[in-house]
Design a protein around this motif. Sequence first.
Motif, mmCIF file in Angstrom:
data_model
loop_
_atom_site.group_PDB
_atom_site.id
_atom_site.type_symbol
_atom_site.label_atom_id
_atom_site.label_comp_id
_atom_site.label_asym_id
_atom_site.label_seq_id
_atom_site.Cartn_x
_atom_site.Cartn_y
_atom_site.Cartn_z
ATOM 1 N N PHE A 133 0.816 -1.206 0.000
ATOM 2 C CA PHE A 133 0.000 0.000 0.000
ATOM 3 C C PHE A 133 0.857 1.266 0.000
ATOM 4 C CE2 PHE A 133 -4.224 -1.931 1.744
ATOM 5 C CZ PHE A 133 -4.213 -2.834 0.700
ATOM 6 N N ASN A 134 2.007 1.217 0.657
ATOM 7 C CA ASN A 134 2.931 2.352 0.569
ATOM 8 C C ASN A 134 3.432 2.525 -0.861
ATOM 9 O OD1 ASN A 134 3.331 3.710 3.168
ATOM 10 N ND2 ASN A 134 4.037 1.720 3.904
ATOM 11 N N PHE A 135 3.676 1.427 -1.533
ATOM 12 C CA PHE A 135 4.097 1.478 -2.932
ATOM 13 C C PHE A 135 3.014 2.118 -3.797
ATOM 14 C CE2 PHE A 135 4.323 -0.698 -7.119
ATOM 15 C CZ PHE A 135 5.580 -0.262 -7.531
ATOM 16 N N PHE A 136 1.759 1.746 -3.536
ATOM 17 C CA PHE A 136 0.661 2.367 -4.282
ATOM 18 C C PHE A 136 0.669 3.886 -4.081
ATOM 19 C CE2 PHE A 136 -2.049 -1.722 -3.658
ATOM 20 C CZ PHE A 136 -1.308 -2.368 -4.628
ATOM 21 N N ALA A 137 0.764 4.300 -2.831
ATOM 22 C CA ALA A 137 0.714 5.732 -2.530
ATOM 23 C C ALA A 137 1.888 6.478 -3.156
ATOM 24 C CB ALA A 137 0.706 5.946 -1.011
ATOM 25 N N GLU A 138 3.076 5.880 -3.115
ATOM 26 C CA GLU A 138 4.268 6.543 -3.625
ATOM 27 C C GLU A 138 4.305 6.623 -5.148
ATOM 28 O OE1 GLU A 138 7.375 4.198 -1.987
ATOM 29 O OE2 GLU A 138 7.041 4.894 0.077
ATOM 30 N N ARG A 139 3.837 5.572 -5.837
ATOM 31 C CA ARG A 139 4.041 5.484 -7.277
ATOM 32 C C ARG A 139 2.793 5.761 -8.122
ATOM 33 N NH1 ARG A 139 8.594 7.036 -6.514
ATOM 34 N NH2 ARG A 139 10.181 5.567 -5.736
ATOM 35 N N LEU A 140 1.660 5.928 -7.478
ATOM 36 C CA LEU A 140 0.461 6.270 -8.243
ATOM 37 C C LEU A 140 0.657 7.563 -9.046
ATOM 38 C CD1 LEU A 140 -2.453 5.474 -8.937
ATOM 39 C CD2 LEU A 140 -3.199 6.683 -6.881
ATOM 40 N N PRO A 141 1.242 8.624 -8.496
ATOM 41 C CA PRO A 141 1.449 9.829 -9.306
ATOM 42 C C PRO A 141 2.317 9.581 -10.534
ATOM 43 C CG PRO A 141 1.712 10.331 -6.981
ATOM 44 C CD PRO A 141 1.630 8.839 -7.091
ATOM 45 N N TYR A 142 3.308 8.720 -10.408
ATOM 46 C CA TYR A 142 4.177 8.421 -11.550
ATOM 47 C C TYR A 142 3.381 7.776 -12.682
ATOM 48 C CZ TYR A 142 7.943 6.450 -14.362
ATOM 49 O OH TYR A 142 8.775 6.113 -15.415
ATOM 50 N N PHE A 143 2.576 6.782 -12.343
ATOM 51 C CA PHE A 143 1.835 6.081 -13.393
ATOM 52 C C PHE A 143 0.663 6.911 -13.921
ATOM 53 C CE2 PHE A 143 4.210 2.534 -11.626
ATOM 54 C CZ PHE A 143 4.669 1.934 -12.788
ATOM 55 N N ARG A 144 0.162 7.827 -13.100
ATOM 56 C CA ARG A 144 -0.854 8.751 -13.611
ATOM 57 C C ARG A 144 -0.219 9.678 -14.661
ATOM 58 N NH1 ARG A 144 -2.612 10.679 -9.114
ATOM 59 N NH2 ARG A 144 -4.484 9.384 -8.945
ATOM 60 N N ALA A 145 0.972 10.160 -14.370
ATOM 61 C CA ALA A 145 1.679 11.009 -15.334
ATOM 62 C C ALA A 145 2.047 10.225 -16.589
ATOM 63 C CB ALA A 145 2.935 11.587 -14.684
ATOM 64 N N GLN A 146 2.425 8.969 -16.410
ATOM 65 C CA GLN A 146 2.728 8.126 -17.566
ATOM 66 C C GLN A 146 1.515 7.985 -18.468
ATOM 67 O OE1 GLN A 146 2.753 3.821 -17.227
ATOM 68 N NE2 GLN A 146 4.854 3.726 -18.034
ATOM 69 N N MET A 173 -10.090 -5.074 -3.748
ATOM 70 C CA MET A 173 -8.982 -4.252 -3.277
ATOM 71 C C MET A 173 -9.488 -3.016 -2.526
ATOM 72 S SD MET A 173 -5.716 -4.218 -3.003
ATOM 73 C CE MET A 173 -5.161 -5.416 -4.231
ATOM 74 N N CYS A 174 -10.632 -2.491 -2.950
ATOM 75 C CA CYS A 174 -11.214 -1.344 -2.256
ATOM 76 C C CYS A 174 -11.549 -1.716 -0.810
ATOM 77 C CB CYS A 174 -12.474 -0.883 -2.992
ATOM 78 S SG CYS A 174 -13.129 0.710 -2.437
ATOM 79 N N ALA A 175 -12.173 -2.886 -0.613
ATOM 80 C CA ALA A 175 -12.489 -3.339 0.739
ATOM 81 C C ALA A 175 -11.216 -3.532 1.552
ATOM 82 C CB ALA A 175 -13.291 -4.642 0.677
ATOM 83 N N ALA A 176 -10.174 -4.082 0.916
ATOM 84 C CA ALA A 176 -8.915 -4.312 1.626
ATOM 85 C C ALA A 176 -8.290 -2.994 2.073
ATOM 86 C CB ALA A 176 -7.950 -5.085 0.724
ATOM 87 N N MET A 177 -8.330 -1.981 1.216
ATOM 88 C CA MET A 177 -7.744 -0.687 1.574
ATOM 89 C C MET A 177 -8.497 -0.060 2.750
ATOM 90 S SD MET A 177 -6.523 1.094 -2.020
ATOM 91 C CE MET A 177 -8.001 0.769 -2.984
ATOM 92 N N ALA A 191 -8.042 8.694 -1.166
ATOM 93 C CA ALA A 191 -8.297 9.156 -2.531
ATOM 94 C C ALA A 191 -8.565 7.978 -3.461
ATOM 95 C CB ALA A 191 -7.106 9.978 -3.032
ATOM 96 N N GLN A 192 -7.805 6.896 -3.295
ATOM 97 C CA GLN A 192 -8.023 5.728 -4.154
ATOM 98 C C GLN A 192 -9.289 4.987 -3.751
ATOM 99 O OE1 GLN A 192 -6.377 5.160 -6.944
ATOM 100 N NE2 GLN A 192 -7.901 3.557 -7.324
ATOM 101 N N ILE A 193 -9.592 4.975 -2.459
ATOM 102 C CA ILE A 193 -10.848 4.367 -1.995
ATOM 103 C C ILE A 193 -12.030 5.084 -2.639
ATOM 104 C CG2 ILE A 193 -12.334 4.093 0.033
ATOM 105 C CD1 ILE A 193 -9.722 3.650 1.666
ATOM 106 N N LYS A 194 -11.929 6.391 -2.775
ATOM 107 C CA LYS A 194 -13.002 7.149 -3.422
ATOM 108 C C LYS A 194 -13.194 6.714 -4.871
ATOM 109 C CE LYS A 194 -14.590 11.881 -4.320
ATOM 110 N NZ LYS A 194 -14.276 13.331 -4.159
ATOM 111 N N VAL A 195 -12.081 6.477 -5.583
ATOM 112 C CA VAL A 195 -12.159 6.069 -6.991
ATOM 113 C C VAL A 195 -12.796 4.686 -7.114
ATOM 114 C CG1 VAL A 195 -10.797 5.449 -9.028
ATOM 115 C CG2 VAL A 195 -10.192 7.481 -7.701
ATOM 116 N N CYS A 196 -12.279 3.718 -6.374
ATOM 117 C CA CYS A 196 -12.805 2.354 -6.517
ATOM 118 C C CYS A 196 -14.189 2.227 -5.902
ATOM 119 C CB CYS A 196 -11.834 1.336 -5.934
ATOM 120 S SG CYS A 196 -11.462 1.507 -4.183
#
Length: 465
Positions: A133-146, A173-177, A191-196
């Motif tokens: 989950f830390n990886f998701f938080a850290e790298r989501l902006p990178y893949f959004r920009a990609q 995954m939403c339930a898990a988060m 923020a990701q919980i809101k999306v899913c």
Amino acid sequence: MLASLAATACAFALAVPAHADGPYRNPDNKNRNDPAEGTYPVPYKKPVAAEITASLQRIRAYLESQTPTRIVHKDGGAPVTDFATPVADAVVAGMDSDLGLQVYEMGVVHAGLLKAAEVTGDKRFTDMTARHFNFFAERLPYFRAQEQRFHLERANSFSRFLDPRSLDDAGSMCAAMMRARRAGVGPDLSAQIKVCGDWVARRQFRLADGTLARQRPQAVSLWADDMYMGVPALAELGRMSGQRAYFDDAVKNVLQMSSYLADPQTGLYTHGWNANNPDAPRFYWARANGWALLSMADLLDVLPKDHPGTPKVLAQLRKSLRAVAELQSGSGLWHQMIDRSDSYLETSASAIFTYVIAHAVNQGWVSPSTWGSVAQAGWAGLSTRINDKGQVEGTCVGTTFAGDQVYYYNRPTSVDALHGYGPTLLAGAEIIRMLNNPAFSIEYRVRTYHYVPKDGGQTSYREHH
């Protein structure tokens, strides 16, 4: 001579690794020469919490080793080190494998890790959840920009987060988060919980009556799987937000999906239903039944007791549990087609059933008498499917909603099928909890086990003395 043979057989059974085939003798029977004691295809004994914990730790360690959180170049696998400017060929290492970090099965794994940490008090179980989950938080902006720059769509490693297109992408995954957030594990992924959560609650295709549905394999189809892909997320959204509408939607979906998919006499669930052929033959795939039962258990865990749907969901769960329990095999496991004893014994469904039955006992939804023994027998079979590497064997691979038995009967099994790992973690943790439940005692009498409620009255075996 007979005594020597019996002792040898018992020693052999106890020496066999946990994942090997029997024969096993019951170590709780101290009379090694008992002619009325049989041998078993699985370890028929009262489970030992330390042994279960060791098995769960092997699974955890294996999953840790197989789920790197690294970004690499797709061609060659060299690590990506510059995260200021995205490149088109950057991918998450291993994202194309069956153990992808964002697949719905991994959401179940996190549920199992959280449960194991809660029951054992061992934080190592949730270290992997925190890492992912830390990886998701850290790298989501990178893949959004990609994505904004290269428009990769489904080739983007974070496509399930950036552009969910199904309940499989969003619900589990939403339930898990949300569960991790509540437990204080990992970062706040609101923020990701809101999306899913928005996908599950508002954007997923539904029937006119509001039942979560799919547009495959026919234009209007229901899958029993989607009870799990949708209902727990709705339930957790209700708990997190305090908005009763989410609970209402979750209850509605359990009851309406059950009206379409559950046999009214037995409570077993057919895998799916197509609007253009509502009277089609019914195929009772075991894992689909597992998803249905697990969704009801997860909902009841958070549904307000005063909600008018609570007794209805509980009644459906009890009915279906009874049908499932009566179809347990002589090894404690359940068959791939739950009502067909000539189909193979399958792990993921067996693990889900074991968990839900043990959980129902622990929550007081069913009596421990009989049900405790069913759950214990389930674990006896399930324990033989965890090998020394921590792999879970005998799990059916991903399976679509199909229209013939040949397909279901011949689905392969694989240690790479992630569907078996989360449920096995859940099952083992809940069995440990059941062993420590103060509401009943576990008596070994007449070569078997009896879960006796503390308020169930005094038993007597005087005629056996």
